[in-house]
Scaffold this motif. Sequence first.
Motif, mmCIF file in Angstrom:
data_model
loop_
_atom_site.group_PDB
_atom_site.id
_atom_site.type_symbol
_atom_site.label_atom_id
_atom_site.label_comp_id
_atom_site.label_asym_id
_atom_site.label_seq_id
_atom_site.Cartn_x
_atom_site.Cartn_y
_atom_site.Cartn_z
ATOM 1 N N MET A 47 -7.776 -13.125 -2.885
ATOM 2 C CA MET A 47 -6.879 -12.091 -3.390
ATOM 3 C C MET A 47 -7.571 -11.096 -4.330
ATOM 4 S SD MET A 47 -3.280 -12.602 -5.414
ATOM 5 C CE MET A 47 -4.074 -13.442 -6.784
ATOM 6 N N VAL A 48 -8.292 -11.591 -5.338
ATOM 7 C CA VAL A 48 -8.908 -10.685 -6.320
ATOM 8 C C VAL A 48 -9.929 -9.777 -5.650
ATOM 9 C CG1 VAL A 48 -10.383 -10.558 -8.364
ATOM 10 C CG2 VAL A 48 -8.479 -12.169 -8.307
ATOM 11 N N ASP A 49 -10.806 -10.348 -4.821
ATOM 12 C CA ASP A 49 -11.800 -9.532 -4.117
ATOM 13 C C ASP A 49 -11.116 -8.480 -3.254
ATOM 14 O OD1 ASP A 49 -13.902 -10.950 -5.190
ATOM 15 O OD2 ASP A 49 -14.116 -12.296 -3.479
ATOM 16 N N HIS A 50 -10.048 -8.879 -2.610
ATOM 17 C CA HIS A 50 -9.328 -7.967 -1.721
ATOM 18 C C HIS A 50 -8.703 -6.807 -2.505
ATOM 19 C CE1 HIS A 50 -7.353 -6.742 1.933
ATOM 20 N NE2 HIS A 50 -6.143 -6.867 1.390
ATOM 21 N N ILE A 51 -8.091 -7.112 -3.637
ATOM 22 C CA ILE A 51 -7.482 -6.054 -4.450
ATOM 23 C C ILE A 51 -8.551 -5.098 -4.965
ATOM 24 C CG2 ILE A 51 -6.213 -5.564 -6.582
ATOM 25 C CD1 ILE A 51 -4.754 -8.228 -6.153
ATOM 26 N N VAL A 52 -9.681 -5.639 -5.406
ATOM 27 C CA VAL A 52 -10.776 -4.789 -5.877
ATOM 28 C C VAL A 52 -11.201 -3.826 -4.774
ATOM 29 C CG1 VAL A 52 -13.205 -4.750 -6.583
ATOM 30 C CG2 VAL A 52 -11.627 -6.396 -7.619
ATOM 31 N N ASP A 53 -11.347 -4.334 -3.562
ATOM 32 C CA ASP A 53 -11.738 -3.471 -2.437
ATOM 33 C C ASP A 53 -10.706 -2.375 -2.190
ATOM 34 O OD1 ASP A 53 -14.026 -4.960 -2.041
ATOM 35 O OD2 ASP A 53 -13.177 -6.192 -0.418
ATOM 36 N N ILE A 67 0.860 -1.188 0.000
ATOM 37 C CA ILE A 67 0.000 0.000 0.000
ATOM 38 C C ILE A 67 0.897 1.239 0.000
ATOM 39 C CG2 ILE A 67 -1.806 1.302 1.185
ATOM 40 C CD1 ILE A 67 -2.777 -1.376 0.209
ATOM 41 N N GLY A 68 0.704 2.108 -0.982
ATOM 42 C CA GLY A 68 1.523 3.310 -1.058
ATOM 43 C C GLY A 68 2.996 3.021 -1.225
ATOM 44 N N GLY A 69 3.315 1.886 -1.825
ATOM 45 C CA GLY A 69 4.710 1.553 -2.099
ATOM 46 C C GLY A 69 5.409 0.765 -1.018
ATOM 47 N N SER A 70 4.726 0.497 0.099
ATOM 48 C CA SER A 70 5.358 -0.217 1.209
ATOM 49 C C SER A 70 4.625 -1.528 1.485
ATOM 50 C CB SER A 70 5.335 0.641 2.477
ATOM 51 O OG SER A 70 6.038 1.846 2.266
ATOM 52 N N PRO A 71 5.372 -2.574 1.877
ATOM 53 C CA PRO A 71 4.716 -3.838 2.229
ATOM 54 C C PRO A 71 3.786 -3.620 3.416
ATOM 55 C CG PRO A 71 7.042 -3.858 2.851
ATOM 56 C CD PRO A 71 6.829 -2.640 2.035
ATOM 57 N N ASP A 72 2.566 -4.159 3.332
ATOM 58 C CA ASP A 72 1.568 -3.835 4.345
ATOM 59 C C ASP A 72 1.008 -5.084 5.038
ATOM 60 O OD1 ASP A 72 -0.163 -1.325 5.223
ATOM 61 O OD2 ASP A 72 -1.549 -3.014 5.030
ATOM 62 N N HIS A 73 0.582 -6.077 4.259
ATOM 63 C CA HIS A 73 -0.001 -7.283 4.852
ATOM 64 C C HIS A 73 -0.019 -8.398 3.814
ATOM 65 C CE1 HIS A 73 -3.404 -5.081 3.004
ATOM 66 N NE2 HIS A 73 -3.884 -6.286 2.730
ATOM 67 N N ASN A 74 -0.429 -9.565 4.226
ATOM 68 C CA ASN A 74 -0.514 -10.708 3.331
ATOM 69 C C ASN A 74 -1.975 -11.048 3.034
ATOM 70 O OD1 ASN A 74 2.258 -10.908 3.423
ATOM 71 N ND2 ASN A 74 2.291 -12.586 4.911
ATOM 72 N N VAL A 75 -2.181 -11.740 1.923
ATOM 73 C CA VAL A 75 -3.520 -12.190 1.560
ATOM 74 C C VAL A 75 -3.405 -13.564 0.902
ATOM 75 C CG1 VAL A 75 -3.484 -11.090 -0.722
ATOM 76 C CG2 VAL A 75 -5.681 -11.520 0.402
ATOM 77 N N ASP A 76 -4.404 -14.412 1.109
ATOM 78 C CA ASP A 76 -4.371 -15.740 0.498
ATOM 79 C C ASP A 76 -4.916 -15.671 -0.925
ATOM 80 O OD1 ASP A 76 -7.391 -16.713 0.426
ATOM 81 O OD2 ASP A 76 -7.071 -15.713 2.357
ATOM 82 N N GLY A 77 -4.609 -16.683 -1.718
ATOM 83 C CA GLY A 77 -4.990 -16.689 -3.124
ATOM 84 C C GLY A 77 -6.481 -16.688 -3.358
ATOM 85 N N LYS A 78 -7.241 -17.336 -2.496
ATOM 86 C CA LYS A 78 -8.679 -17.454 -2.691
ATOM 87 C C LYS A 78 -9.385 -16.112 -2.630
ATOM 88 C CE LYS A 78 -12.713 -20.027 -1.059
ATOM 89 N NZ LYS A 78 -13.227 -21.030 -0.073
#
Length: 370
Positions: free
Chosen positions: A347-353, A334-345
């Motif tokens: 992932m797409v919904d999370h990025i959209v949000d 987020i904003g160029g810095s590592p922020d958190h992890n997300v699982d593959g299942k």
Amino acid sequence: MSLRPYREIARRKSRQIRVGSVLVGGDAPISVQTMTNTLTTDVKGTLEQIRRAADAGADLVRVSCPDEDSTKAFKQIAKESPVPLIADIHFHYKRGIEAAEAGAACLRINPGNIGSHDRVRDVVKAAKDHGCSMRIGVNAGSLDKHLLDKYGEPCPEALVESALEHAKLLEDNDFFEFKIAVKASDVFLAVAAYQGLAKACDYPLHLGITEAGGLIGGTVKSSIGIGSLLWAGIGDTLRVSLSADVAEEVKVGFEMLKALDLRHRGVRIVSCPSCARQGFDVIKTVEALENRLSHVRAPVTLSILGCVVNGPGEARETMVGITGGGADSHKVYIGGSPDHNVDGKSMVDHIVDLVEARAAEIEAAKQKGS
């Protein structure tokens, strides 16, 4: 002083005209337009296509007016259109007058092709009376006979001379609210013609590689031709002419402008071609995100990289980013810095949000600033 001077494009100085609510030339943003391919007498179908083009970002849409029935239908279309319309007129001066009266924001017309000086004067009067601008559209495939006789074949000099001859007819009638195009399907010919015209006048220029081809081939040809001109600072409005859906023309046009840092609309995705190192299916992920984020208009940058080789570096340059990791755990930036992890299942919904939230912040800041 810019820290990245190699990214700066000095735009050619041109006079500014108005096409309805859209300013063209001067310091106005480079506008993107397309053209309907429905029968203009099909009011419902034409409006549906115009709305799809507008949703994709089109600033202007051109509509053919080949006969009186079309200009009658154009009146209703212009009333309901979400963007200013350009009436495409070729040889019949009455269609130009009718289109101006029907609400066209601009007439695509070559004054030298419509007959006598009286006819040119009448069309100019209609344009003035109804606040209509014009676009002179010279095409290598339909050059005047006297220019073909003079030069032997379509060439940059012939296209420029034709454009200036048409411009003189408008200037002689004290009309200067026009832009000019000198299109050709040959990239070298079109680019050379625009370069010559850019030096010969200060009118705003409408860019295009005409009859460019299908979605892939036409995109490549247009990107080379239009892109090289934009990079040189030439061009005030553009159309990507593809044998494809009108919305695709608009999308390609905006991608060119985004790539050259000339205009930003929607999500700009930086993604890798994928390889055996990828931690998730990059190609399917990008395809899904392009579809689900197509409604976003705010200029958000997003990086989708399958592994940690180039991923962190690219993610540092975007607002939202993700790199593929092991054990189905991928790093979100987020904003160029590592922020958190997300699982593959998820992932797409999370990025959209995340992208939608960032877009909402940008829009809110824009509203506050205005």
